[in-house]
Design a protein around this motif. Structure first.
Motif, PDB file in Angstrom:
ATOM      1  N   LEU A  36     -14.451  60.715  38.617  1.00 47.44           N
ATOM      2  CA  LEU A  36     -13.837  60.106  37.435  1.00 47.44           C
ATOM      3  C   LEU A  36     -12.312  60.124  37.521  1.00 47.44           C
ATOM      4  O   LEU A  36     -11.639  59.171  37.131  1.00 47.44           O
ATOM      5  CB  LEU A  36     -14.303  60.821  36.158  1.00 47.44           C
ATOM      6  N   ILE A  76     -11.251  57.385  39.909  1.00 47.67           N
ATOM      7  CA  ILE A  76     -11.447  56.058  39.315  1.00 47.67           C
ATOM      8  C   ILE A  76     -10.301  55.771  38.343  1.00 47.67           C
ATOM      9  O   ILE A  76      -9.729  54.681  38.354  1.00 47.67           O
ATOM     10  CB  ILE A  76     -12.814  55.957  38.595  1.00 47.67           C
ATOM     11  N   ILE A 126      -7.105  52.623  38.188  1.00 42.44           N
ATOM     12  CA  ILE A 126      -6.709  51.792  37.045  1.00 42.44           C
ATOM     13  C   ILE A 126      -5.223  51.991  36.748  1.00 42.44           C
ATOM     14  O   ILE A 126      -4.482  51.037  36.556  1.00 42.44           O
ATOM     15  CB  ILE A 126      -7.573  52.132  35.809  1.00 42.44           C
ATOM     16  N   GLY A 153      -3.087  50.350  39.224  1.00 42.66           N
ATOM     17  CA  GLY A 153      -3.331  48.909  39.301  1.00 42.66           C
ATOM     18  C   GLY A 153      -3.958  48.467  40.612  1.00 42.66           C
ATOM     19  O   GLY A 153      -3.758  47.339  41.059  1.00 42.66           O
ATOM     20  N   ILE A 169      -7.324  47.818  41.756  1.00 40.47           N
ATOM     21  CA  ILE A 169      -8.768  47.721  41.539  1.00 40.47           C
ATOM     22  C   ILE A 169      -9.426  46.729  42.488  1.00 40.47           C
ATOM     23  O   ILE A 169     -10.637  46.665  42.584  1.00 40.47           O
ATOM     24  CB  ILE A 169      -9.109  47.402  40.055  1.00 40.47           C
ATOM     25  N   VAL A 181     -12.204  50.559  42.988  1.00 40.42           N
ATOM     26  CA  VAL A 181     -12.791  51.385  41.929  1.00 40.42           C
ATOM     27  C   VAL A 181     -14.011  52.112  42.501  1.00 40.42           C
ATOM     28  O   VAL A 181     -14.199  53.320  42.316  1.00 40.42           O
ATOM     29  CB  VAL A 181     -13.196  50.530  40.708  1.00 40.42           C
ATOM     30  N   PHE A 211     -14.725  56.256  43.819  1.00 36.11           N
ATOM     31  CA  PHE A 211     -15.944  57.039  43.574  1.00 36.11           C
ATOM     32  C   PHE A 211     -16.484  57.561  44.909  1.00 36.11           C
ATOM     33  O   PHE A 211     -16.813  58.734  45.059  1.00 36.11           O
ATOM     34  CB  PHE A 211     -16.988  56.138  42.903  1.00 36.11           C
TER      35      PHE A 211
END
Lengths: 382, 85
Positions: free
Chosen positions: A21, A24, A28, A31, A33, A244, A248
């Motif tokens: 988390l 991830i 974001i 920027g 992604i 993204v 993970f």
């Protein structure tokens, strides 16, 4: 193979293993992604360093990594590609998409891997490639397969969906073929939900792999400043994983040794408690040859018959435990039959497909839950 | 001097929250609840009969080629001024 919501012990369950988390949210915040950014690069570096492969590229799926292999090998309509019948559809589909004729090989009765003794008999003047799939993460006989392929000028593509961090004769699975495909689907030891990777062991394929993965453009060379603008130079598609998901994935990859140790514990626990019970009742257990260091991807039993297997699955289900069968023979599927597959072509595949059952196996499976599974199994009257 | 990038992905309020929710669910593969909600929203808003999310637009463009059963020798008309997908 669906998992009912009320199952007490599911067949598979995803779980966070570390900093997923956190990473991830970093993608974001910074920027990043889209694909091939910080976290994708971290995944590439880690896999390349641990496995010692020339080049790794994370992809949208293992299926897509296999499609890239078919494009890289320039598979044309009419070419033949040998795959085991006992495998996932993508092993065959990736090549069928290029118009290849799929030749189905039967499997070894012990490891359930492509039977290398049958390989030579399936080769014709049109054969271009062979795609061994390391079932359950136990290595195929790569020395024999490699020797036969070299003698006939065939490419070897490893479908290593199950086998990341498994070894054959002390060498990592995924490093034998000119290309190999990895899966990070939710059922795998290491996952990002949906994802995969292409491993490139033949450096001559790297530049074209970059192009095919970037929609047939020389975008990668442009970003390295090797060309002044990028252009459409080859066929290709978009096989790039979003950062993204790569974030993970990296959170799991960086603790791969912990994850593998957990899987090993789970596998050994099943084996210690079930092997004698199974053998006394004519039930088969996984066979891991001494020269194979498996990835501990799954634990399965081979029941005496289809009827017993179905009864076993229902019995466990009544105890709130989800066990599942596995591959249906590809040569007997509607597509396989259109390619000439007939009943009896791959007798071991047909037999094991009817009798094999996989037990619940996931990283967060507790010893208590495993005890419940083992107790329930031992109450089943064969 | 403040640098102005050509592009920066705009994030609204709930992306991180939804991501965390998805990441902590027991099933991470596709066609889970967020995918279904996206399908339903787009189908309703656009009034189309069926909507399927794909890994990319490129991949979505690859699907019509399969659905239309295009084979070597078939001709396709596209603008020259477009992405290479």
């Amino acid at each position: 193979m669906n998992q009912s919501a009320d199952s007490h012990i599911p067949f598979n369950r995803s779980s966070l293993r570390g900093r997923e988390l956190e990473y991830i949210s970093q993608t974001i915040t910074i920027g990043q992604i889209a694909g091939d950014q910080t976290f994708s690069k971290k995944c590439h570096a880690l896999l390349e360093q641990v496995l010692g492969v020339q080049r790794t590229m994370v992809t949208t799926s293992c299926t897509h990594a296999l499609e890239m292999c078919a494009l890289l090998l320039d598979i044309q309509p009419g070419d033949e590609v040998i795959v085991p019948s006992f495998t996932f559809v993508s092993t065959a589909n990736a090549f069928a998409l290029r118009g290849a004729k799929i030749i189905f090989a039967d499997i070894r009765p012990d490891t359930l891997n492509l039977d290398e003794k049958l390989l030579e008999g399936l080769i014709s003047s049109r054969t271009k490639a062979v795609v061994p799939m390391h079932y359950a993460g136990v290595g195929c006989e790569m020395d024999v397969i490699g020797e036969i392929a070299a003698r006939h000028g065939l490419s070897v593509v490893e479908d290593n969906a199950h086998g990341l961090f498994g070894k054959f004769r002390d060498r990592w699975l995924g490093t034998f073929g000119c290309l190999a495909a990895q899966s990070f689907h939710e059922t795998k030891n290491i996952t990002c939900g949906e994802g995969g990777a292409l491993l490139i062991n033949d450096a001559r394929l790297t530049e074209r792999a970059e192009i095919i993965r970037e929609k047939g453009t020389n975008r990668s060379r442009f970003f390295r400043g090797q060309v002044d603008k990028y252009s459409w130079v080859d066929i290709g598609s978009s096989y790039v994983m979003s950062d993204v998901l790569a974030a993970f994935l990296y959170a799991q990859l960086e603790v791969w040794q912990t994850i593998q140790a957990q899987r090993q514990r789970i596998w050994k626990y099943y084996d210690q408690h079930l092997r004698d019970w199974a053998q006394e009742r004519g039930i088969g257990c996984p066979v891991v040859p001494a020269h194979c260091e498996q990835s501990c991807h799954m634990y399965y039993l081979v029941m005496p018959s289809l009827e017993k297997r179905q009864a076993f699955i229902s019995f466990l289900k009544s105890r709130g435990i989800l066990s599942v069968f596995h591959y249906v023979p590809l040569h007997l599927s509607p597509m396989g039959e259109r390619m000439g597959g007939r009943k009896g072509d791959c007798p071991i595949t047909e037999d094991r497909s009817d009798r094999l059952v996989r037990l619940p196996f996931y990283n967060s499976l507790s010893t208590d839950d495993q005890d419940k599974v083992i107790r329930a199994i031992q109450e089943f009257h064969v | 001097m403040k640098r102005i990038p050509f592009d920066f992905p705009a994030v609204l309020r709930r992306e991180a929250e939804s991501l965390a929710q998805a990441a902590q669910s027991k099933h991470l593969s596709g066609d889970g609840s967020f995918r279904k909600q996206s399908h339903a929203l787009l189908e309703l808003a656009l009034g189309i009969c069926k909507m399927l999310l794909t890994p990319s637009c490129t991949q979505a463009l690859g699907m019509p080629a399969l659905l239309l059963d295009l084979w070597p020798g078939d001709e396709i008309i596209v603008p020259s001024f477009t992405s290479m997908r």
